[in-house]
Design an enzyme around this catalytic site. Structure first.
Site, PDB file in Angstrom:
ATOM      1  N   ASP A 234      19.664  25.414  39.278  1.00 29.43           N
ATOM      2  CA  ASP A 234      18.995  24.427  39.825  1.00 29.43           C
ATOM      3  C   ASP A 234      17.593  24.801  40.242  1.00 29.43           C
ATOM      4  O   ASP A 234      17.662  25.689  41.006  1.00 29.43           O
ATOM      5  CB  ASP A 234      19.767  23.561  40.372  1.00 29.43           C
ATOM      6  CG  ASP A 234      20.710  22.395  40.164  1.00 29.43           C
ATOM      7  OD1 ASP A 234      20.044  21.989  39.220  1.00 29.43           O
ATOM      8  OD2 ASP A 234      21.715  22.239  40.545  1.00 29.43           O
TER       9      ASP A 234
ATOM     10  N   ARG B 182      11.174   2.492  42.785  1.00 28.96           N
ATOM     11  CA  ARG B 182      10.764   4.032  42.808  1.00 28.96           C
ATOM     12  C   ARG B 182       9.513   4.067  43.597  1.00 28.96           C
ATOM     13  O   ARG B 182       8.655   4.900  43.370  1.00 28.96           O
ATOM     14  CB  ARG B 182      10.354   4.692  41.210  1.00 28.96           C
ATOM     15  CG  ARG B 182      11.863   4.579  40.499  1.00 28.96           C
ATOM     16  CD  ARG B 182      11.379   4.555  38.948  1.00 28.96           C
ATOM     17  NE  ARG B 182      10.651   5.426  38.299  1.00 28.96           N
ATOM     18  CZ  ARG B 182       9.529   5.478  37.566  1.00 28.96           C
ATOM     19  NH1 ARG B 182       9.476   4.170  37.091  1.00 28.96           N
ATOM     20  NH2 ARG B 182       9.126   6.302  37.111  1.00 28.96           N
TER      21      ARG B 182
END
Lengths: 689, 337
Positions: free
Chosen positions: A314, A389
Site C-alpha cells: 500500500d 466529495r
C-alpha cells in the site's frame, strides 16, 4: 510478546528445563518422528546391548572403547533433542506470557445492543459468537469482537507489547478488539466474533506452543532426501560387513569389522547434523517471526514468505508517511496568496483529518494565520461525504468548500462560476509531481489550489533496490490517479504501480501474477482488503485492522507496520537458507569421516590402507571415537546458527549461492578434518586412547 | 568411439532445443564433458604410468621410440595405451560395454574409474536417453540443495521441485547402490559367488564389484577374470540388470509427468540460473559427492587396496613372486562381451 524472550533464553533455569526435556524426548514415540535420528536411536540401543553381553561375546574391542562409543552415540541424540527443546523453550516462554492474558474473567453480557439493557454476569468461556458484551473502564475484553457502540482507549500490551493505548471505536477500520486486552477509559459495547477457544489469542497460544507443529512441504521434501541418504549409508555400512569378512579370508589377516565400528560409521555418515537441527530450525523460524511481532498462523506461511516474488505494498503508510501534508498554495488569477491562505484555513478549521490539520498548520507557519474558533465565526462544519466529495464550512450564507478538482469544478459551475484554464494547468502540474491538488472555492469563485504532498519514507528506495536484487518485484497499490501514482512510484523506486485501485482490481492483479506462477504477498487492514488478502499467498493483516482482514490473512503484524512485509520475506528466506546451508555442511562433512574411519576399520585386514589416515590419527580406535565425538559436538556448536539463522544479505541468487557454497560447502569439507584431529590430540593428551 | 558418444551427447543439445533455451542443454553437456575428460585422463595416465608389479617382474614400461610403454597387459599393440584407455572410459561412461582391451588387466586405478563411472548410474553421456535423464535427476538433487541455500523453494527449468519429485529422485538414487552393494555382498558371502573369482585377494573382490556395477548400469560384462556364466551369477546379474533399468525408468516417468503438469514460472533475478559455470560446478559436485560417498568404502577394499599394495611393492622392493598374486599371464576370455 515480551521482547525479553531472547535474553531469557540464556537463563540457567531455561537451559535446565531444556536439558530435562532432551532426556524426556528420548522416548521412542518422539524419536520415531525424525527418521534419521531414529536410526541413531536404534544404533545406540544396539551398542548398549553389546555392552550388556558377556565380554566373550563381544569383539576384540576393549570395553572402555565400547562404553565411550555408546555414550557418545547417546549424546548425539541428546544434543539433537536439546536443540529442539531450546527452540521450543523460547516459544513456551512467549506462550506463558500470552496465557496470563487469557485468564477467565466474568463478562457483562447484554440482552440488547444498548448501554442500559439488562445485564448478566457470565464466564468469558461461555461466550458465543454473536453475544453482546459491555466492557467498561478497567475491564478486560473477554473475547475477540467488533465494537458496535462507544469509543474507548484500549491497552493491547498483552498482545503487542506496545504499552501506549490505542483507540477502538464503532464503525470504520478501528472497530476490532482482541480478547485479553484491557479497556482503560470509557466504555464499549462489542459483539463477540469468536467462540471460546477459537479466539485470536487462543490461536496464537496454540501456534506459539507449537504443540501441533506440522512439517512444512519443504521440510518434508528435505526429510525425504535425508532419509534417502540415510538408506544409502545404511546399505554402504551393511554391505561392509560381508565385504570385510571376504577380505579377511582373502588377505588371511585381521578380523572382520565389528558391529560397534559399523554403527559408529553409520552414525557418522548419515546426515545427523541437519536432521538433529531440522526441527529446531523450524521452531526458531517461527520464533523470529514472533520477535518481529508477527504471528504466523502456520509454519507453511513462514516458508511461503521466503518464496514470495511479488510484493503488493500500500502506498500510504508503507511507501509514504501515513499522511499527505500541505506543502504549497497556488492562487487563482486575481486572488492574492494571503487571501487564499485565509480561505484555505477557514475551510479546514473543523476538518480533523490529518490532511486538514496540515493545511491549518501550513497556513500558520507560512502565512502567520492563527487558528480561529468556529463558534466565534458562527460557522457550521460541512463534513466530507462520498456524494459531494467536498468538505468545508458555512458562515451564514457564505459557503467555503475544498475538495478534488472535478468535484469543485462541478460545484462552482453549477453556481454559474468558471474554472479557469490556468487553474486546470496548475492542478495538472501538481498531480504530475505526485502530489494531490485540493481546490478551494469561496461560493462560486475558485480561490486556488492547495498542494498536498506525499512524503516518501526515508531509506525506502534502498530497500526496494535490495528487494529487486533478491528478485522480488514491488508493486505500489494506491487509490490515486495514474499521474500521481506514477510520480510517487518513480520517487520511491518501486517496479510497478496499480493506480485507482479497487478491491476488484487488486484481486485481479494478484490472480494475474499467480497465473504466471509467482507468489504474491500483500498487507492489508480494511475489510475491503479481505478478498485480496485471502487470494494472496502470504497475507499480512495489521493488528489494528478489521476482524475480516485478520481472518483472511495467514499472518498478523502486531505492530501494524506495513513495512514489516519486507522483514517477513527475509525471515522466511533465512529459514530455508539455514536448512540448505546445514544440509550442505552435513553432507560435506562425510568426506573427512571416511578418511578417519575407513582406514581405522580395515587396517587390521589391509595394513596398506594406513596411508589413507591422512590426519595421522593416533590409533584406529582413537580415529573412530574422534569421528563420533566430532559428529555429536558439531550439533551443539551449530545450535546457535540453527536458532538465529544464517546471516542473510540481499544479493542475487548466483552471488548468494557462491558465498554459501564457499562457507558451508568448502567449510563443511575442511572443518571436520581440523575438528577430528583436535579431538584426537585432546584424547591423547588425556591419555584416554 | 565417436559413434558410442554421438547420440547421447547430441541429446543434451536436443534437450536445450526442446526447452527453447540451448544454454540449459550446453550446461548439462559441459558437466558431462568435464567429468569425462577428467576420468579419461586418470585412466590414460594410470595406464601409461604402468604398474610396479610388472616393473618388479623385469618388464620395461618406459615409453620409447620402440614401444608405447605403460601397462600393455591385456592391450592390443595396434591400439596402444591411449586408445585402449580412452575406449575403456568411453564404453563405461556411455552404456556400451564393447571393449578393445581387457579391463581386468587395467591397473587398479585404471580399473577403478570405469567401475565408478558405471556406479554413478552412467550419467557421463550414458545410454541413449538414460544418460540424460540420469543426469537430470542429479540436477534436481543439486538444484534442491542449492535452492534451499539461497532461500527459495527449489525450481528447475521453471518448475518447482516438491515432495513428489524428491521422493522419486530419492528412489532413483537408491537403486544403483542397492543393486551393486547388496549384490556384491551376497556374492562374496556365498560359495557360489566366491567360486567364480579368478584372482584371489582384493582383485577378486573388485571383479565381483565390477560385474554388479556393469549389470545394473552397463551391458553386464564382467571384469574378464570372473567366471560369470554360472546359474548363480546369471540369475543375480539378470535381476540386477532388470531392476537397474526399470526401477529407474518408472520413477523418472513419474517425475516427468509431475513436472509437465506444473505451471512454468518465469525466471527472474531471484531464480537460480541453471546454465552458468556455477551450476555446472554444482552439478559435477552433486554427481561426484553422491557417487563418492556411496562407493568409496566399497572401492577402498578393492582397487584402492590393490593400488596401494602395488605402490608399496615399488617402494619396498619386494620381489614380484612374493606379492604379485595376480596372474600376469594372458587375459582370460571375456564372458559377456
Amino acid at each position: 510478546m515480551q521482547p525479553s524472550s531472547a535474553s531469557s533464553s540464556l537463563g540457567s533455569r531455561f537451559i535446565l528445563r531444556a536439558l530435562v526435556q532432551s532426556l524426556l524426548k528420548l522416548s521412542p514415540r518422539v524419536q520415531w518422528r525424525n527418521p534419521v535420528m531414529f536410526v541413531v536411536y536404534i544404533g545406540s540401543l544396539l551398542t548398549s546391548v553389546l555392552l550388556l553381553l558377556p565380554q566373550a561375546e563381544q569383539s576384540a574391542m576393549p570395553i572402555g572403547f565400547t562404553w565411550a562409543i555408546t555414550l557418545w552415540l547417546w549424546f548425539t541424540l541428546l544434543f539433537a533433542n536439546f536443540s529442539e527443546a531450546l527452540a521450543e523453550g523460547r516459544s513456551q516462554a512467549q506462550a506463558a506470557s500470552l496465557k496470563n492474558a487469557r485468564k477467565n474473567i466474568s463478562a457483562k453480557k447484554l440482552a440488547s445492543a444498548s448501554r442500559h439493557a439488562a445485564l448478566t454476569l457470565v464466564d468469558s468461556l461461555s461466550l458465543r459468537r454473536g453475544d453482546l458484551v459491555l466492557v467498561e473502564a478497567g475491564d478486560s475484553i473477554p473475547s475477540d469482537g467488533e465494537v458496535i457502540e462507544g469509543i474507548a482507549a484500549v491497552n493491547e500490551a498483552a498482545i503487542t507489547g506496545e504499552s501506549a493505548p490505542v483507540i477502538r471505536e464503532a464503525g470504520g477500520d478501528f472497530s476490532a478488539v482482541t480478547g485479553g486486552t484491557q479497556v482503560l477509559s470509557d466504555w464499549i459495547i462489542m459483539r463477540v466474533s469468536a467462540n471460546a477457544g477459537e479466539t485470536f489469542l487462543d490461536r496464537m497460544i496454540a501456534m506459539v506452543e507449537g504443540a501441533k507443529r506440522q512439517k512444512t512441504p519443504n521440510e518434508m521434501a528435505l526429510t525425504i532426501l535425508l532419509v534417502a541418504l540415510t538408506l544409502i549409508f545404511l546399505l554402504v555400512t551393511a554391505s561392509l560387513l560381508p565385504f570385510s569378512i571376504f577380505s579377511v579370508q582373502a588377505a588371511g589377516a585381521g578380523a572382520p569389522v565389528s558391529i560397534l565400528v559399523l554403527v559408529a560409521l553409520l552414525v557418522c555418515l548419515i546426515p545427523t547434523t541437519i536432521a538433529g537441527l531440522l526441527s529446531a530450525i523450524g521452531v526458531a523460524g517461527m520464533n523470529r517471526m514472533m520477535q518481529a511481532n508477527v504471528i504466523a498462523t502456520s509454519g507453511r506461511a513462514v516458508e511461503a514468505a521466503g518464496d514470495v516474488d511479488v510484493l503488493l505494498l500500500d502506498k500510504t503508510g508503507t511507501i509514504t508517511l501515513g499522511n499527505r501534508q500541505a506543502s504549497a498554495f497556488f492562487a487563482a488569477e486575481g486572488v492574492d496568496l494571503a487571501t487564499l491562505a485565509d480561505v484555505a484555513q477557514l475551510s479546514s478549521l473543523a476538518d480533523e483529518t490529518p490532511e486538514g490539520r496540515s493545511i491549518v498548520v501550513f497556513a500558520k507557519n507560512e502565512y502567520g494565520l492563527r487558528e480561529r474558533s468556529m463558534k466565534k465565526l458562527g460557522a457550521v462544519f460541512v463534513p466530507f461525504s462520498a456524494q459531494t466529495r467536498m468538505s468545508g464550512i458555512d458562515i451564514g450564507e457564505r459557503k467555503i468548500r475544498k475538495g478534488a478538482a472535478s468535484a469543485i469544478r462541478a460545484w462552482v459551475e453549477s453556481q454559474g462560476g468558471a474554472f479557469s484554464a490556468q487553474m486546470a494547468a496548475s492542478i495538472d502540474d501538481i498531480a504530475r509531481r505526485g502530489s494531490t491538488p485540493l481546490v478551494v472555492a469561496d461560493d462560486a469563485k475558485v480561490m486556488g489550489v492547495i498542494e498536498l504532498k506525499d512524503i516518501v519514507k526515508g531509506g525506502i528506495k534502498e530497500r526496494f533496490a535490495a528487494l529487486r536484487e533478491m528478485g522480488i518485484k514491488t508493486i505500489m497499490i494506491t487509490g490515486d490517479n495514474r499521474l500521481t501514482a506514477a510520480a510517487i512510484a518513480a520517487e520511491a523506486g518501486v517496479d510497478d504501480y496499480l493506480a485507482e485501485a479497487t478491491p476488484e482490481a487488486k484481486l485481479a492483479l494478484i490472480r494475474q501474477y499467480q497465473a504466471q506462477g509467482r507468489l504474491v504477498a500483500m498487507t492489508g487492514d480494511g475489510s475491503n482488503d479481505a478478498p485480496a488478502l485471502a487470494q494472496a499467498d502470504v497475507a499480512v493483516a495489521m493488528n489494528t485492522g478489521t476482524q475480516a482482514a485478520k481472518e483472511a490473512s495467514n499472518m498478523v503484524d502486531l505492530d501494524s507496520n506495513p513495512t514489516k512485509l519486507i522483514e517477513i520475506v527475509e525471515i522466511g528466506k533465512q529459514m530455508l537458507m539455514t536448512r540448505g546451508a546445514l544440509t550442505t555442511f552435513s553432507i560435506a562433512n562425510d568426506i573427512a569421516k571416511f578418511f578417519a574411519i575407513i582406514p581405522a576399520a580395515f587396517v587390521s585386514t589391509y595394513p596398506q590402507l594406513g596411508v589413507l589416515n591422512v590426519m595421522q590419527l593416533s590409533s584406529p580406535n582413537a580415529a573412530i571415537l574422534s569421528a563420533v565425538i566430532f559428529n555429536a559436538l558439531v550439533i551443539v556448536v551449530l545450535i546457535p546458527l540453527a536458532l538465529d539463522g544464517v546471516t542473510y544479505r540481499a544479493m542475487g541468487a548466483a552471488a548468494l549461492l557462491r558465498r554459501n557454497l564457499l562457507v558451508y560447502g568448502l567449510g563443511g569439507i575442511i572443518a571436520p578434518f581440523v575438528g577430528i584431529k583436535l579431538i584426537d590430540m585432546f584424547l591423547q593428551l588425556l591419555g584416554l586412547v | 568411439m565417436l559413434a558410442i558418444f554421438l547420440i547421447p551427447a547430441a541429446l543434451c543439445y536436443t534437450f536445450g532445443l526442446m526447452l527453447g533455451d540451448r544454454r540449459q542443454g550446453w550446461a548439462i553437456f559441459a558437466a558431462m564433458g568435464i567429468l569425462f575428460v577428467l576420468m579419461a585422463s586418470v585412466v590414460i595416465s594410470a595406464e601409461q604410468a604402468g604398474t610396479p608389479l610388472l616393473a618388479s617382474a623385469g618388464l620395461d614400461q618406459t615409453a620409447s621410440p620402440l614401444q608405447a610403454g605403460g601397462n600393455m597387459e591385456g592391450k592390443e599393440t595396434r591400439f596402444g595405451i591411449v586408445n585402449s584407455a580412452l575406449f575403456a572410459t568411453v564404453t563405461t561412461a556411455a552404456s556400451c560395454g564393447a571393449v578393445n582391451a581387457m579391463h581386468d588387466s587395467l591397473t587398479p586405478i585404471g580399473g577403478l574409474v570405469p567401475m565408478w563411472l558405471m556406479q554413478l548410474g552412467e550419467v557421463v553421456f550414458g545410454g541413449v536417453g538414460s544418460g540424460l535423464y540420469g543426469m537430470l535427476v542429479y540436477a534436481i538433487i543439486a538444484v534442491f540443495v542449492a535452492g534451499l541455500m539461497i532461500g527459495r523453494t527449489p525450481e528447475y527449468l521453471g518448475k518447482k521441485i516438491e515432495i513428489l519429485e524428491m521422493k522419486m529422485s530419492a528412489l532413483i538414487l537408491l537403486v544403483t547402490p542397492m543393486l551393486v552393494l547388496l549384490g556384491t555382498a551376497v556374492a562374496v558371502l556365498l560359495s557360489a559367488g566366491v567360486a567364480g573369482i579368478a584372482n584371489p585377494g582384493a582383485h577378486g573382490y573388485s571383479e565381483i564389484l565390477y560385474a554388479f556395477s556393469s549389470a545394473a548400469n552397463n551391458n553386464g560384462s564382467a571384469f574378464a577374470g570372473l567366471s560369470a556364466n554360472t546359474p548363480f551369477y546369471n540369475t543375480m546379474l539378470a535381476v540386477a540388470m532388470w531392476l537397474g533399468r526399470f526401477a529407474i525408468i518408472i520413477p523418472v516417468l513419474a517425475i516427468a509427468g509431475s513436472l509437465a503438469a506444473k505451471k512454468r514460472i518465469a525466471a527472474h533475478a531471484g531464480t537460480l540460473p541453471t546454465h552458468g559455470p556455477l551450476f555446472v560446478t554444482l552439478l559435477i559436485g552433486a554427481v561426484v559427492l553422491v557417487g563418492a560417498l556411496t562407493f568409496v568404502p566399497a572401492l577402498a577394499l578393492g582397487p584402492v587396496v590393490e593400488h596401494i599394495t602395488a605402490q608399496q611393492v615399488d617402494t619396498e622392493h619386494v620381489t614380484a613372486q612374493q606379492v604379485d598374486t595376480r596372474q600376469v599371464a594372458a587375459p582370460a576370455p571375456s564372458t559377456a562381451q
